[in-house]
Write a protein that holds these residues in place. Structure first.
Motif, PDB file in Angstrom:
ATOM      1  N   UNK A  29      -2.146  56.116  56.803  1.00  0.00           N
ATOM      2  CA  UNK A  29      -2.760  57.086  55.910  1.00  0.00           C
ATOM      3  C   UNK A  29      -3.311  56.414  54.675  1.00  0.00           C
ATOM      4  N   UNK A  30      -3.749  57.224  53.713  1.00  0.00           N
ATOM      5  CA  UNK A  30      -4.333  56.653  52.499  1.00  0.00           C
ATOM      6  C   UNK A  30      -3.277  55.897  51.689  1.00  0.00           C
ATOM      7  N   UNK A  31      -3.698  54.800  51.111  1.00  0.00           N
ATOM      8  CA  UNK A  31      -2.796  53.950  50.340  1.00  0.00           C
ATOM      9  C   UNK A  31      -3.109  54.104  48.857  1.00  0.00           C
ATOM     10  N   UNK A  32      -2.096  54.468  48.079  1.00  0.00           N
ATOM     11  CA  UNK A  32      -2.253  54.586  46.633  1.00  0.00           C
ATOM     12  C   UNK A  32      -1.285  53.606  45.996  1.00  0.00           C
ATOM     13  N   UNK A  33      -1.795  52.722  45.212  1.00  0.00           N
ATOM     14  CA  UNK A  33      -0.970  51.725  44.546  1.00  0.00           C
ATOM     15  C   UNK A  33      -0.087  52.399  43.485  1.00  0.00           C
ATOM     16  N   UNK A  34       1.126  51.897  43.271  1.00  0.00           N
ATOM     17  CA  UNK A  34       2.017  52.508  42.280  1.00  0.00           C
ATOM     18  C   UNK A  34       1.413  52.594  40.879  1.00  0.00           C
ATOM     19  N   UNK A  35       0.650  51.584  40.470  1.00  0.00           N
ATOM     20  CA  UNK A  35       0.072  51.628  39.126  1.00  0.00           C
ATOM     21  C   UNK A  35      -0.988  52.714  39.005  1.00  0.00           C
ATOM     22  N   UNK A  36      -1.552  53.154  40.115  1.00  0.00           N
ATOM     23  CA  UNK A  36      -2.511  54.259  40.060  1.00  0.00           C
ATOM     24  C   UNK A  36      -1.785  55.581  39.805  1.00  0.00           C
ATOM     25  N   UNK A  37      -0.581  55.719  40.346  1.00  0.00           N
ATOM     26  CA  UNK A  37       0.205  56.941  40.166  1.00  0.00           C
ATOM     27  C   UNK A  37       0.647  57.076  38.712  1.00  0.00           C
ATOM     28  N   UNK A  38       0.973  55.969  38.073  1.00  0.00           N
ATOM     29  CA  UNK A  38       1.478  56.003  36.692  1.00  0.00           C
ATOM     30  C   UNK A  38       0.386  55.747  35.664  1.00  0.00           C
ATOM     31  N   UNK A  39      -0.833  55.584  36.093  1.00  0.00           N
ATOM     32  CA  UNK A  39      -1.907  55.291  35.155  1.00  0.00           C
ATOM     33  C   UNK A  39      -1.783  53.909  34.549  1.00  0.00           C
ATOM     34  N   UNK A  40      -1.164  52.984  35.284  1.00  0.00           N
ATOM     35  CA  UNK A  40      -1.012  51.619  34.813  1.00  0.00           C
ATOM     36  C   UNK A  40       0.190  51.409  33.911  1.00  0.00           C
ATOM     37  N   UNK A  41       0.930  52.467  33.622  1.00  0.00           N
ATOM     38  CA  UNK A  41       2.086  52.348  32.729  1.00  0.00           C
ATOM     39  C   UNK A  41       3.297  51.822  33.495  1.00  0.00           C
ATOM     40  N   UNK A  42       4.117  51.058  32.796  1.00  0.00           N
ATOM     41  CA  UNK A  42       5.332  50.529  33.412  1.00  0.00           C
ATOM     42  C   UNK A  42       6.585  50.962  32.664  1.00  0.00           C
ATOM     43  N   UNK A  43       6.432  51.597  31.521  1.00  0.00           N
ATOM     44  CA  UNK A  43       7.560  52.072  30.720  1.00  0.00           C
ATOM     45  C   UNK A  43       7.539  53.595  30.689  1.00  0.00           C
ATOM     46  N   UNK A  44       8.714  54.233  30.667  1.00  0.00           N
ATOM     47  CA  UNK A  44       8.788  55.699  30.695  1.00  0.00           C
ATOM     48  C   UNK A  44       8.505  56.371  29.356  1.00  0.00           C
ATOM     49  N   UNK A  45       7.294  56.284  28.877  1.00  0.00           N
ATOM     50  CA  UNK A  45       6.877  57.027  27.698  1.00  0.00           C
ATOM     51  C   UNK A  45       7.188  56.341  26.383  1.00  0.00           C
TER      52      UNK A  45
END
Length: 144
Positions: A29-45
């Motif tokens: 199926x379609x592949x979505x990279x993790x950084x695309x889901x978080x908008x490139x963020x790696x820290x929780x806010x």
């Protein structure tokens, strides 16, 4: 126009793929990279909240109106759906939503800031009561 190499099979027109660049099959199926889901963020806010794997996440009864949930992304809504029925740990949410833990932590940071969820952090072992004190309390209660 085709890219032909003498003695090679003609290639159909279209983008050229390097060998090994297509590492997933058509059934994935379609592949979505993790950084695309978080908008490139790696820290929780901006609050810098830390989400331990065993921290319990609960849907907040005083959360914003459900009509506001349409403004959230599909992954945010999936986490809310999982939290609505019962409290779950960050690790359980990650497994049930089929998302990496790092992504779940970032998304939970968004939901925490928006007021959709509450997080109960585990008690550090140093703050747990001493076993000797608990036994004294139990013995005192039995003596009543």
């Amino acid at each position: 126009m085709t890219d032909e190499v003498p003695g090679d099979i003609p290639r159909p027109p279209g983008p050229r793929l390097l060998p090994g660049s297509q590492w997933y099959d058509a059934e994935a199926g379609p592949l979505v990279r993790p950084y695309a889901v978080t908008g490139g963020r790696t820290e929780p806010g901006p609050s810098g909240a830390q989400f331990d794997l065993i921290a319990l996440v609960t849907f907040d009864d005083h959360a914003p109106d459900r009509s506001q949930e349409c403004l959230l992304g599909p992954e945010h809504r999936a986490l809310l759906t999982l939290c609505r029925s019962e409290s779950q740990s960050v690790a359980e949410l990650s497994a049930d939503a089929d998302l990496p833990v790092g992504v779940v932590r970032v998304l939970l940071g968004d939901l925490l800031e928006a007021g959709y969820v509450r997080v109960s952090r585990p008690v550090p072992p140093a703050q747990l009561p001493d076993e000797h004190i608990l036994r004294e309390v139990i013995n005192g209660l039995r003596a009543l």
